[in-house]
Design an enzyme around this catalytic site. Structure first.
Site, PDB file in Angstrom:
ATOM      1  N   PRO A  40      76.434 -49.383 -99.007  1.00 47.88           N
ATOM      2  CA  PRO A  40      75.232 -49.998 -98.438  1.00 47.88           C
ATOM      3  C   PRO A  40      75.580 -50.910 -97.277  1.00 47.88           C
ATOM      4  CG  PRO A  40      75.207 -50.139-100.826  1.00 47.88           C
ATOM      5  CD  PRO A  40      76.585 -49.682-100.431  1.00 47.88           C
ATOM      6  N   CYS A  41      74.654 -51.049 -96.347  1.00 50.24           N
ATOM      7  CA  CYS A  41      74.873 -51.866 -95.151  1.00 50.24           C
ATOM      8  C   CYS A  41      74.472 -53.300 -95.450  1.00 50.24           C
ATOM      9  CB  CYS A  41      74.030 -51.309 -94.004  1.00 50.24           C
ATOM     10  SG  CYS A  41      74.121 -52.243 -92.489  1.00 50.24           S
ATOM     11  N   GLN A  42      75.442 -54.212 -95.427  1.00 51.37           N
ATOM     12  CA  GLN A  42      75.169 -55.621 -95.708  1.00 51.37           C
ATOM     13  C   GLN A  42      75.786 -56.502 -94.631  1.00 51.37           C
ATOM     14  OE1 GLN A  42      77.150 -55.062 -99.574  1.00 51.37           O
ATOM     15  NE2 GLN A  42      75.446 -56.182-100.465  1.00 51.37           N
TER      16      GLN A  42
ATOM     17  N   LEU B 174      73.453 -48.912 -88.734  1.00 51.29           N
ATOM     18  CA  LEU B 174      74.610 -49.789 -88.895  1.00 51.29           C
ATOM     19  C   LEU B 174      75.238 -50.132 -87.542  1.00 51.29           C
ATOM     20  CD1 LEU B 174      76.707 -51.277 -90.609  1.00 51.29           C
ATOM     21  CD2 LEU B 174      77.892 -49.094 -90.950  1.00 51.29           C
TER      22      LEU B 174
ATOM     23  N   HIS C  60      73.395 -53.201 -86.565  1.00 51.98           N
ATOM     24  CA  HIS C  60      73.098 -54.173 -87.608  1.00 51.98           C
ATOM     25  C   HIS C  60      73.711 -55.524 -87.260  1.00 51.98           C
ATOM     26  CE1 HIS C  60      73.233 -55.980 -91.710  1.00 51.98           C
ATOM     27  NE2 HIS C  60      72.106 -55.314 -91.852  1.00 51.98           N
TER      28      HIS C  60
END
Length: 413
Positions: free
Chosen positions: A145-147, A189, A192
């Site tokens: 997941p993109c965090q 991403l 992001h």
């Protein structure tokens, strides 16, 4: 009747590698004139308008599978495995999955149901050690997941990433020390947190001993997938290996919804009948008025305002809203919930969402691949998956890399 595929301003800009401002200027000067929707004056283009720019000529065939020799029993450990889209593709390419980690119960059940011999490790990756696989696995993959990271007073290194799931991906790579690691994520991403998230991920992999290639966005429609899905691929190569990796090259052939759901090149029979969700009556009333290939702008002005509400007055084409897919175009990117507002993917002939098996076909899952859990869980698993055919192309690129690694090892020996 064949309906020509419509392209948005964004899509044309991406295909031609130009800014949106340049495309608008070309429209004003007559170099590439846009069409306009009646009433709304919305700007769109037709795919054949791009022929003069040689878009198709730039596309090359993928690695020829028939000429690719498998020089070893290559192994892969997959994190965030989901329903197995990436794993099936890598298996089809010729790789062996030695373990798959997944926290979602129904997705883990799907993996067990279809491959009882696979080592499915269900649970939270933060509580699992993979040290038993150290130097025993060629590839680690994962759709983390993109965090975002916290940057205040930190150098954004490996230890600073603790608490994020990318840290767990990097920690696993560090424990196993594979020859190559492959991360995949949404295209978003790239931007992001103004690009800082991706830059930190690359720095972290570099810190643990991996050279990271320039990230690549793969468009599924150019990899035998009848869907306009895009995935960002991040490749890390262990620094002791001076070997190049080549991303899959795009194919010239683009498949459409008919190829997905009917007997043809992709599948040997029509799509099997299966369960599917329904639209509420209010939505069905609107979508009944939309032609194949059309969307909310095909409604009269009053219905547009009624259906779109506040979104009507916002910018952007919003081409996925109240959208009925044509047989002669690839599907738009599938979502986890086919009936939700703003991401409608209506069947071309019937006013309904795609069924579970239709969803799976569009993602190029084999018909024999079953999905566990309630229907909502099945849609979620399929919607989150990496398309199988694109995953296979990634797998062929990995095998070509590992063949070179084997050859280098033999030369040194």
């Amino acid at each position: 009747m064949v309906i020509e595929e419509k392209l948005t301003l964004d899509e044309v800009a991406n295909l031609l590698g130009k800014s949106k401002e340049t495309i608008r200027r070309w429209d004003n000067t007559g170099k590439l004139v846009a069409f306009r929707e009646p009433m709304s004056n919305y700007r769109y283009y037709k795919k054949n308008q791009l022929d003069i720019f040689g878009v198709e000529k730039d596309l090359e065939p993928d690695i020829n599978e028939g000429n690719l020799k498998l020089d070893g029993n290559y192994t892969v450990l997959e994190l965030f495995a989901g329903a197995g889209g990436l794993a099936i593709g890598l298996e089809k390419a010729g790789m062996k999955c030695v373990a798959l980690n997944e926290i979602d119960h129904w997705a883990a059940e799907t993996l067990r149901l279809n491959r009882p011999n696979w080592n499915v490790i269900e649970g939270d990756i933060r509580e699992i050690s993979f040290k038993q696989f150290e130097n025993k696995v060629d590839v680690v993959t994962g759709g983390f997941p993109c965090q975002a990271f916290s940057y205040a007073g930190k150098r954004c290194g490996f230890q600073d990433a603790r608490g994020t799931l990318f840290y767990e991906f990097a920690r696993t790579v560090n424990e196993i020390k594979p020859k190559i690691c492959i991360g995949e994520n949404v295209k978003g991403l790239l931007n992001h947190d103004s690009g800082r998230t991706l830059a930190s991920m690359i720095a972290i992999l570099d810190e643990i001993g991996y050279k990271v290639l320039d990230p690549k966005v793969l468009k599924a429609i150019y990899h035998n997938v009848p869907q306009k899905r895009e995935r960002l691929i991040l490749v890390g190569i262990r620094k002791d290996l001076d070997i190049s990796f080549e991303y899959p090259k795009p194919n010239k052939k683009v498949y459409n919804l008919r190829d997905a759901l009917k007997k043809g090149e992709l599948f040997t029979c029509d799509v099997p009948i299966s369960v599917g969700t329904k639209y509420p009556d209010s939505k069905k009333r609107i979508l009944d008025l939309i032609p194949p290939g059309g969307y909310w702008r095909n409604l009269n002005l009053e219905l547009q305002k009624e259906y779109m509400q506040k979104s009507f007055y916002l910018g952007g084409g919003k081409t996925g809203m109240a959208r009925r897919i044509s047989w002669d175009e690839p599907s738009l990117t599938l979502t986890c919930s086919p009936a939700q507002k703003q991401t409608e993917r209506c069947h071309p002939d019937e006013t309904r969402p795609f069924t579970v098996r239709e969803y799976a076909r569009i993602q190029t899952f084999p018909d024999e691949w079953s999905f566990a859990g309630p229907i909502s869980a099945q849609y979620k698993q399929i919607g989150n998956a990496v398309p199988v055919n694109m995953a296979k192309e990634i797998g062929l690129s990995i095998i070509a890399f590992l063949n070179k690694a084997n050859s280098q090892k033999e030369t040194i020996a």
